[in-house]
Motif scaffolding. Sequence first.
Motif: not given
Lengths: 496, 306
Positions: A461-464, A146, A490-491, A486-488, A483-484
Amino acid sequence: MLSFLLRRSSSFEQKPQFCFSLLASLAQVQSQSQSHHFSSSIQNRSCFTPGYSCLGKRSDGFCLSLIPSSKISPGVSCSDVDSVKCVRFCSSQSQADVDIVEPSTSDGLTVEGIIAQNWTVLGEDESDWRSHASAIAQSIHLTKRRLKWKQLLFKVKSLSEELDKQDLWDDPVRAGKISREHGFLTGKMNEVKAFEQELFEHIDMIKLSREENDAEMESEALKALLEMRRNMKEKELEALLSGEHDSCSCFIEVQAGAGGTESMDWASMVVQMYKKWAQRKGYEVTIVDEMPGEVAGIKRATIRVEGEYAFGYAKAEDGAHRLVRCSPFDSANRRHTSFSAVAVIPILGEGFSRFQIKESDLRIDRFRAGGPGGQHANTTESAVRITHIPTGITATCQNERSQHSNKASAMAVLQSRLDKLELARQAQLNAQHTQSLSENSFGNQIRSYILHPYRMVKDHRTNYEVSDADSVLEGDIDDFILSYLSASLDKDEDGL
Amino acid sequence: MATSVGSKFLDLDNGPDSTLLHRELNWLIQDSLGEGEPATLSCAASASSSGSTSSKKVVKLRTCLDDLYRLWKERIEDRRPFQYLVGCEHWRDLVLSVEEGVLIPRPETELIVDFVEDVLAENYGDGLKEGLWADLGTGSGALAIAIGRILGCNGRVIATDLSPVAVAVTEYNVKRYCLQDKVKVKQGSWFEPLEESEVELGGIVSNPPYIPSDNIAGLQAEVSKHEPILALDGGANGMKDLLHLCNGAASMLRPGGFFAFETNGEQQSQFLAGYMESELGGRLVDIKIESDLAGIPRFVKGFKAR
Ligand SMILES: C[S@@+](CC[C@H](N)C(=O)[O-])C[C@H]1O[C@@H](n2cnc3c(N)ncnc32)[C@H](O)[C@@H]1O
């Protein structure tokens, strides 16, 4: 609050000083909590060192690296010159760390090594050191990713080189900026390193205590590991907010899309959602500008959210938000889809290069002024609009009670809008950043709120998604944000 | 109640429309909340009947609801100015006590303080910052207090007004900002209360009554029915007091001293500027007309010749 019944005859006298001193004490509380925030990690670390300082090997170097990191921790105020001195001191130290060895246990186990062991992670209450160690190693790994670890190390290195240049202080503003940034990044870097080091100390300790059959020592080390495991979870979250401007306060702007009253009502629901979210998080919220709709709702609004990391979180909300419901404004009660566009703008603090506004480039006027004014008119309307002529960017404020304050507020909004424009321009020059700045348009649809025929809020964006739409509209949006984020972050694996 | 007004008052006499009244109602409620209550009861004023659920919460009020209701009724039915209801006006960075009998300071007038600020910044060497200033016809004391706060430690302001209510309100406001040592309040007509020793003024500001007598009756109800006529009526052409002040400035200012007057608009500003240039034997110089933020030429400012 200050003003009600502020008549001469009123029984209680309110001196304006009260509010000054209140402000002052508030400011103090804030700065205290801030420094607390930054120093907590240092306290965490120092609490275990005394017990282990005899462990030999690398403990020496380790202690050294702790001292400078505490010196430059951003909560500590020192004059620029001082900070450069201590930054220099630790820069040579940290560089040595970077270049020479990756930290490990006495028998050469590294964080990567631990992860590769694939030790099962059990619940926190299972006293299995391997499980703890594995959880911690994964946390450290995630935190590094991160923080974009490789980039971070590279950046620290190049900043240290800058700081070592002889002519650095010829431009004190730039020098100050570099030394602050260096201090900030080195702090982050050293913090993670200290965690790695701590992990290895504990593991060494456990191994040693086993060799020596010292049950007490072993259980102590196990306890320390558990504590660390919990701590690291927090650090993981904190690392989500390590962007350059994340700690800033921000403005949130909401604009109703096409679709009349239904869409203006949606815009006001979105504003409510953010106000409630911000209040939950303990941020201070002020409405800066609000343009009500003719029947209901708002055409647009700007709110200011003040507090640590307000921008870091709220930036995840930038984009278009879509509502599907049966409209209470439709006499046939048909299903409608409407949009609100949200833009989040950081309020840059001291030390960031800000867009220089020339007084002569501004046009300032009374917004919605009419009639002869002056003594003719009694009005509480003192809205001000400021136009930055070269860019055509405007800012309006109408919710303050005096023209002077409206002007000051509008000026702050204008400054931030221009700063954002400048950031975007710089980001274009610096391609790696373009991703994080999403454009604010109705085209960039980030989330849907469906109230009919079923209830669901889903982030595209995350499907959450969650089905309790009401609590989301009541401001419970942290999970979407996290969730957004971390998704952005961690990818991309290549940061490590 | 506020909503039903719509644009009725606006069409009638340029009075407040319902948007504005909603905002005032919101402020009224904010002001009446006890200390420590969050000042965001936004649901009170929002006309929206949106799908979002509204949460109910108990709050402490400083006045009982009946009183609030009565106050608000006066606002709508009698057109009593909002500022008289709550007893104060936010003006620049100040919160000033106001009451019936004293003019509610206007946003336009805030700009006079900006002019003074600019002059003090530029003319520091001239000592205006440490000089003696006069705010003539001070009303609630707005200009005197704002200027008192930007002068240097030796700078002083004399505030005069003919109205005893204005003098009392100004004294109260001066005390609230702890400026008793800096701002002296005197009752009397324009320059008259000034003593021998106080004739070498570094600066004069004034927002005297400037509305032509004939126009008074047609004013917005909030103004004509509730604000003091002494603060508004400037004689047949509205210039009676302005001309008097302008002659006074020519003799009372010290060389290099600064003045700024507010006027009724373009006509008065031009007339006044022309008068200063042609009739005062060059004693007032650097005369400039400045517009307010609505673009109306509102102020005349300049300096006493050296
Ligand atoms: C338009 S009000 C301005 C008040 C205040 N300066 C402000 O800007 O809010 C004019 C003031 O002049 C005062 N006034 C009227 N005639 C006066 C006189 N002959 N001498 C001194 N003050 C006078 C009124 O009482 C009133 O307070």
